[in-house]
Design a protein around this motif. Structure first.
Motif, PDB file in Angstrom:
ATOM      1  N   ALA A  16       0.835  -1.207   0.000  1.00 49.24           N
ATOM      2  CA  ALA A  16       0.000   0.000   0.000  1.00 49.24           C
ATOM      3  C   ALA A  16       0.870   1.258   0.000  1.00 49.24           C
ATOM      4  CB  ALA A  16      -0.939  -0.007   1.205  1.00 49.24           C
ATOM      5  N   TRP A  17       1.945   1.260   0.772  1.00 46.60           N
ATOM      6  CA  TRP A  17       2.847   2.415   0.856  1.00 46.60           C
ATOM      7  C   TRP A  17       3.496   2.674  -0.497  1.00 46.60           C
ATOM      8  CZ3 TRP A  17       7.979   3.839   0.339  1.00 46.60           C
ATOM      9  CH2 TRP A  17       8.379   5.005   0.979  1.00 46.60           C
ATOM     10  N   TYR A  18       4.061   1.631  -1.111  1.00 45.51           N
ATOM     11  CA  TYR A  18       4.728   1.809  -2.403  1.00 45.51           C
ATOM     12  C   TYR A  18       3.743   2.211  -3.499  1.00 45.51           C
ATOM     13  CZ  TYR A  18       9.263   0.321  -0.718  1.00 45.51           C
ATOM     14  OH  TYR A  18      10.466   0.261  -0.048  1.00 45.51           O
ATOM     15  N   GLN A  19       2.531   1.673  -3.466  1.00 51.58           N
ATOM     16  CA  GLN A  19       1.544   2.058  -4.485  1.00 51.58           C
ATOM     17  C   GLN A  19       1.045   3.482  -4.271  1.00 51.58           C
ATOM     18  OE1 GLN A  19      -0.917  -1.217  -6.441  1.00 51.58           O
ATOM     19  NE2 GLN A  19      -0.841  -1.807  -4.281  1.00 51.58           N
ATOM     20  N   ALA A  20       0.906   3.917  -3.031  1.00 53.89           N
ATOM     21  CA  ALA A  20       0.507   5.303  -2.780  1.00 53.89           C
ATOM     22  C   ALA A  20       1.545   6.252  -3.369  1.00 53.89           C
ATOM     23  CB  ALA A  20       0.345   5.547  -1.278  1.00 53.89           C
ATOM     24  N   LEU A  21       2.798   5.882  -3.273  1.00 57.01           N
ATOM     25  CA  LEU A  21       3.875   6.731  -3.771  1.00 57.01           C
ATOM     26  C   LEU A  21       4.082   6.598  -5.274  1.00 57.01           C
ATOM     27  CD1 LEU A  21       5.589   8.583  -2.021  1.00 57.01           C
ATOM     28  CD2 LEU A  21       7.358   6.836  -2.029  1.00 57.01           C
ATOM     29  N   LEU A  22       4.075   5.362  -5.788  1.00 53.71           N
ATOM     30  CA  LEU A  22       4.460   5.104  -7.177  1.00 53.71           C
ATOM     31  C   LEU A  22       3.294   4.854  -8.119  1.00 53.71           C
ATOM     32  CD1 LEU A  22       7.482   2.725  -6.457  1.00 53.71           C
ATOM     33  CD2 LEU A  22       7.521   5.199  -6.857  1.00 53.71           C
ATOM     34  N   GLY A  23       2.087   4.724  -7.583  1.00 51.10           N
ATOM     35  CA  GLY A  23       0.922   4.435  -8.419  1.00 51.10           C
ATOM     36  C   GLY A  23       0.570   2.958  -8.386  1.00 51.10           C
ATOM     37  N   ASP A  24      -0.555   2.634  -8.984  1.00 50.94           N
ATOM     38  CA  ASP A  24      -1.048   1.255  -8.957  1.00 50.94           C
ATOM     39  C   ASP A  24      -0.108   0.310  -9.687  1.00 50.94           C
ATOM     40  OD1 ASP A  24      -3.299   1.911  -7.504  1.00 50.94           O
ATOM     41  OD2 ASP A  24      -4.533   2.220  -9.287  1.00 50.94           O
ATOM     42  N   ALA A  25       0.050  -0.869  -9.105  1.00 51.47           N
ATOM     43  CA  ALA A  25       0.873  -1.929  -9.680  1.00 51.47           C
ATOM     44  C   ALA A  25       0.043  -3.197  -9.721  1.00 51.47           C
ATOM     45  CB  ALA A  25       2.113  -2.158  -8.816  1.00 51.47           C
ATOM     46  N   SER A  26       0.373  -4.084 -10.642  1.00 50.79           N
ATOM     47  CA  SER A  26      -0.262  -5.401 -10.601  1.00 50.79           C
ATOM     48  C   SER A  26       0.420  -6.183  -9.478  1.00 50.79           C
ATOM     49  CB  SER A  26      -0.131  -6.117 -11.941  1.00 50.79           C
ATOM     50  OG  SER A  26       1.226  -6.344 -12.257  1.00 50.79           O
ATOM     51  N   ILE A  27      -0.358  -7.004  -8.782  1.00 48.93           N
ATOM     52  CA  ILE A  27       0.170  -7.729  -7.619  1.00 48.93           C
ATOM     53  C   ILE A  27      -0.078  -9.217  -7.784  1.00 48.93           C
ATOM     54  CG2 ILE A  27       0.013  -8.065  -5.117  1.00 48.93           C
ATOM     55  CD1 ILE A  27      -0.883  -5.188  -4.866  1.00 48.93           C
ATOM     56  N   ILE A  28       0.958  -9.991  -7.511  1.00 51.05           N
ATOM     57  CA  ILE A  28       0.850 -11.448  -7.450  1.00 51.05           C
ATOM     58  C   ILE A  28       1.263 -11.860  -6.048  1.00 51.05           C
ATOM     59  CG2 ILE A  28       1.754 -13.652  -8.299  1.00 51.05           C
ATOM     60  CD1 ILE A  28       2.274 -12.222 -10.985  1.00 51.05           C
ATOM     61  N   ASP A  29       0.421 -12.626  -5.366  1.00 49.87           N
ATOM     62  CA  ASP A  29       0.749 -13.144  -4.044  1.00 49.87           C
ATOM     63  C   ASP A  29       1.426 -14.498  -4.192  1.00 49.87           C
ATOM     64  OD1 ASP A  29      -0.364 -11.097  -2.348  1.00 49.87           O
ATOM     65  OD2 ASP A  29      -2.341 -11.802  -2.971  1.00 49.87           O
ATOM     66  N   ARG A  30       2.507 -14.689  -3.442  1.00 53.43           N
ATOM     67  CA  ARG A  30       3.220 -15.965  -3.428  1.00 53.43           C
ATOM     68  C   ARG A  30       3.475 -16.359  -1.989  1.00 53.43           C
ATOM     69  NH1 ARG A  30       8.414 -16.469  -6.324  1.00 53.43           N
ATOM     70  NH2 ARG A  30       7.958 -18.632  -5.865  1.00 53.43           N
ATOM     71  N   ASP A  31       3.471 -17.652  -1.737  1.00 54.26           N
ATOM     72  CA  ASP A  31       3.750 -18.175  -0.403  1.00 54.26           C
ATOM     73  C   ASP A  31       4.724 -19.327  -0.500  1.00 54.26           C
ATOM     74  OD1 ASP A  31       1.877 -16.629   1.240  1.00 54.26           O
ATOM     75  OD2 ASP A  31       0.348 -17.646   0.051  1.00 54.26           O
ATOM     76  N   GLY A  32       5.640 -19.392   0.453  1.00 50.92           N
ATOM     77  CA  GLY A  32       6.553 -20.515   0.591  1.00 50.92           C
ATOM     78  C   GLY A  32       6.379 -21.104   1.972  1.00 50.92           C
ATOM     79  N   PRO A  33       7.166 -22.101   2.301  1.00 51.39           N
ATOM     80  CA  PRO A  33       6.986 -22.736   3.603  1.00 51.39           C
ATOM     81  C   PRO A  33       7.273 -21.807   4.785  1.00 51.39           C
ATOM     82  CG  PRO A  33       8.876 -23.663   2.436  1.00 51.39           C
ATOM     83  CD  PRO A  33       8.193 -22.723   1.502  1.00 51.39           C
ATOM     84  N   THR A  34       8.149 -20.811   4.598  1.00 46.88           N
ATOM     85  CA  THR A  34       8.503 -19.907   5.701  1.00 46.88           C
ATOM     86  C   THR A  34       8.428 -18.440   5.307  1.00 46.88           C
ATOM     87  OG1 THR A  34      10.845 -20.012   5.116  1.00 46.88           O
ATOM     88  CG2 THR A  34      10.034 -21.639   6.732  1.00 46.88           C
TER      89      THR A  34
END
Length: 128
Positions: free
Chosen positions: A19-37
């Motif tokens: 949210a902080w980076y998008q407020a500053l730089l504008g909307d970005a496409s987002i992909i969520d990724r998860d690993g074991p840790t």
């Protein structure tokens, strides 16, 4: 010649940082990724900038970047003209983002802020 493809930053709360980076730089496409840790939000802006914001489960949520230790300091984002430095400072002020002054040094101009985890983010323009 190699070019920077992406940068992955260690953060304590990927959603807050995104949210902080998008407020500053504008909307970005987002992909969520998860690993074991870990959990990551991968942000990509139309201009090609890609940031990975990664939370490692072993990292305490109160942890912050210390610019005097080995690690990342700062994240530098290029600008084309001096006027853009002043525009970024004005934008950060309007968003309530604490930042330093526009610095005028022998090789260019820069204005620096810190993201929610203390990572220095520097908008920089080289002198022609």
């Amino acid at each position: 010649m190699a070019t920077l493809h992406h940068l992955t930053l260690p953060v304590t709360a990927p959603g807050r940082s995104a949210a902080w980076y998008q407020a500053l730089l504008g909307d970005a496409s987002i992909i969520d990724r998860d690993g074991p840790t870990w959990q990551r939000k991968r942000l990509q802006w139309p201009d090609g900038l890609v940031l990975g914001l990664t939370r490692h489960t072993a990292t305490p949520t109160t942890d912050r970047i210390d610019h005097e230790r080995v690690g990342l300091a700062p994240l530098g984002l290029g600008r084309a003209r001096e006027a853009e430095e002043h525009s970024w400072a004005d934008r950060m002020s309007a968003l309530g983002v604490e930042h330093g002054p526009v610095e005028d040094v022998s090789y260019g101009w820069a204005v620096t802020a810190r993201d929610p985890d203390g990572i220095a983010v520097e908008f920089f323009c080289l002198r022609a």
